[in-house]
Write a protein that holds these residues in place. Sequence first.
Motif, mmCIF file in Angstrom:
data_model
loop_
_atom_site.group_PDB
_atom_site.id
_atom_site.type_symbol
_atom_site.label_atom_id
_atom_site.label_comp_id
_atom_site.label_asym_id
_atom_site.label_seq_id
_atom_site.Cartn_x
_atom_site.Cartn_y
_atom_site.Cartn_z
ATOM 1 N N ALA A 98 35.645 35.808 49.901
ATOM 2 C CA ALA A 98 35.914 36.020 51.319
ATOM 3 C C ALA A 98 34.624 36.091 52.127
ATOM 4 O O ALA A 98 34.605 35.745 53.318
ATOM 5 N N THR A 102 39.024 42.133 52.147
ATOM 6 C CA THR A 102 38.484 40.778 52.255
ATOM 7 C C THR A 102 37.914 40.502 53.641
ATOM 8 O O THR A 102 37.639 39.344 53.980
ATOM 9 N N ALA A 146 37.456 38.019 44.665
ATOM 10 C CA ALA A 146 38.100 37.711 45.948
ATOM 11 C C ALA A 146 37.264 38.220 47.110
ATOM 12 O O ALA A 146 37.159 37.566 48.153
ATOM 13 N N GLU A 168 40.610 33.589 47.185
ATOM 14 C CA GLU A 168 40.874 35.020 47.334
ATOM 15 C C GLU A 168 42.079 35.493 46.532
ATOM 16 O O GLU A 168 42.852 36.355 46.992
ATOM 17 N N PRO A 175 40.772 44.317 46.685
ATOM 18 C CA PRO A 175 41.839 43.657 47.442
ATOM 19 C C PRO A 175 43.183 43.706 46.726
ATOM 20 O O PRO A 175 44.222 43.496 47.343
#
Length: 667
Positions: free
Chosen positions: A190, A53, A186, A164, A83
Motif C-alpha cells: 500500500a 493500508t 499488504a 494488498e 490489515p
Amino acid sequence: MSRRRTHVLRVDLSAGETARERVPRDWRRDYVGGKGLGARYLYEELSPGTDPTGPGNLLAFFVGPLAGFLPGETRYAAVTKSPLTGAFLDSYAGGAFADRLAGSLDDCLGLLVTGAADRPVHVEIEGGSARIEASDAWGADAAEIAARFPDAGVACVGPAGEREAVYATVASDGGDHHAGRGGAGAVMGAKRLKAVVARDPPPAVPDDLAALRDRDAAAYGRDATGEWQAAGETIETVDYANEVGVLAAEGWTETGFDGTDDIGVEAALERATGREAVGDRRSQDDGVGAVDAEGADAAVPGGFRIDTPDGEVVPRGAAPITLGAGLGIDDFDRVVELCGVCDRLGLDVIGAGNAVAWAIRAGEADVIDCPIEFGDPDGARRLLEAIATREPPADLDVAPGLPDALADGIDAAAARFGGEALVPTVKSMALPGFDPRAAVGVALAYATSDRGACHRRARPQDTEPSARPGRTPTDRVRDVVGEQNARSVLWSLVVDDFVGEAVWTDLGAEWLSAIDHPAVADVGRDGATRGDAVRGSDPDTPAEPDTPTDTDTPTDTDTPADPVETLAETGERIWTLTRLFNAREGFDRADDRLPDPLRSPTADGTPGVDGDAFGRLLDRYYAMRGWGDRGLPTPETVERLGLAAVVDDATPLDDGPIDPAETAPED
C-alpha cells in the motif's frame, strides 16, 4: 560497525525524505529493540483507528541490539498495525537479508517507514543511512526481485502484497524467508514500497562476542532442541502433531492425517538436495554440516532445499501441516510446489492454506460454488494464484468475487458469502494446524496472542499432549503467561528463538551486559523513571550521552535488582504494552474468544472444547496478569510496570483486577 545501536532511520515516502533519529535511552532500556521497541513506536505514533493500508500507518523493520553477533540465524522483526486483524503485528524472518540488514543499519536499531509513495520505489540501506530509489519492478515476484540485486540482501513484496492481500508477506532471499503472518506485505504494498535493499555485508563479530557466540552455538548443537532441528528442522512438526493427536486436517474436520508419513520429515530427507547454512550465508550441498561466514563449524543446519518444476523451494513446518494435512494432500512434491507458489507470490502459507480450506468446505456446504476438493493440488494451486492477484481463475469455475474476498481474509469471505463457522480464526487470523480440541492450553495461547492466532508466542502444543491428564488449569495458564513474557524479551533481542529458548537461562542478560546495554546496566537505578520519565519521550530530542542521567542513581525501590528479574519484568511490560495498543483499537475480552468450530467435535470423534471451562481458564489468565474481567490492564498493573507515563487517555483500562481467590476451583 558499532557494537552499540542507538539510532533509527526514518523514511517518509510521502515527502521523499530520510533522516536519522536517536532512540531515547529509556526506550532502549525498557523495550530493548525488535518487538518491544516496535511496540513503543507504534503506540506513540499511531492514532486510534489508523487505516492499516493508509499512509498514516507505520511499517518498521527492527533488529535487536546484538544483531549479527548472536548464535543461530540472524533475524529481523517487521512491526506494524495489521490489515488482517486491525491489531498490533510483529512478524519475523531470518536469512541473508537479515544478516545484511544488521550490517547495513550500522549503529541503528531499525528502519521506520511512513507515508506512501505515488509510484513504486525501493529503499536502499547502506552505512547506517537510507535513500529512496524509483523501482521498475512492480509486478515481479520474490525470486525475480532477488535476482535483480545479486550483491545485496532484499526484502520485498510479491504480487499479493502489491494487491494488498491482507495476509501478504514480506518475502526475503528470493522467497526462502518470510515475515509471514498478519499482512505486513499488504502494508508495504500500500505504501508502494516494492523492496528494502540492504547493501552492506553482515557485521564483523568482536572477539569477546565471538567467544560467547561459539560457546552458545556449540551448546545448542548438543541440546535436544538443536538435535531435533538438525535432524528434521520444523518439517518434523507435522509428524509430531500427528503422533500426539493435535494435527488438524481437511479444513479442521479431522484430527490426524493418514498421509502424514508421505509429507513429513522422511519425505523431506529423501527429496532434499541440501540444507540451508546458518544465516544462509552460503548453502551446503551435502545436507550434513554447515559453515558460517567466519569458517567455524555450525552445529545445526537450516531448512531443506527441494527442487520443483518451478525452481528450488525451502518449505517450513507450516507447509506440510496447512497445505498438506490441512488440504488433504498426501503428495510431498505437490505440497512443496504449493509452498513455492505462496513463497514467490508473497502469501502467508498458513493464511492462504486455510483460505483454500474454507473455500472447499464452503463449496461442500453449498455456501458458494467451488469445485475444488480436499486432495486436489491442481485446484488449490489455481485458487492460490487467483487470491494473490484478486482475479478469478480462467480455468476454475468458482463463485464470482471469491478470490478477491479470500484475499481479504476468511472472516471477510464468510461475511460476504456465509459459512462463518467452517474454519476457525482468532482476531480474524487463521489458526496454525495445531488443534486445541486435543490440548486446551493451545486454545488459550491462540485466544490471548497479541497478534491473533499464533503458535509461537506460547507453545502448549509442545508440552501439554505428553503431560495429560496431569495438567491443571493453573499449570496451563502459568505456562502460557510465562512463555509470552519470555518470548517478548527474546523477540526484542530478535534472537533465533529456538537457540535463545534452549541455551539462555538468563533471558540474554549475559549478552546484554557484554555491550553494557541499559536494560541491564541500569538495574537498581531509580525505578520511577522506568517506562519513560516523561509522557511521550520525543525521538527527535537532541542526542544525549549514552549514560545514565542524574535521576538514574541507585535507590531503594521495587525495581528488581537482579538482571534476570528485570528482563522478566521487561517482557511483561512489552506484552502489556501490546495489549494496551490493542485495547485502544477496541479489543477486549470479546476478542479473546474461542472460535465456534472448536466447540464442535471433529468427524473422528475428538470432542470440542468446553466453552465454560475455557471461560474459567481465561479468568485465571487475566487474574495472573493483573488484568480485569474485560481483559484490560488495570491502573495498578500499568503503574507497576512503569507504563503510567506512557498510556494515553484514549486507552481504556479495567478498574481493578480479577481476584484470583474468586476464580473457579481447579477443573
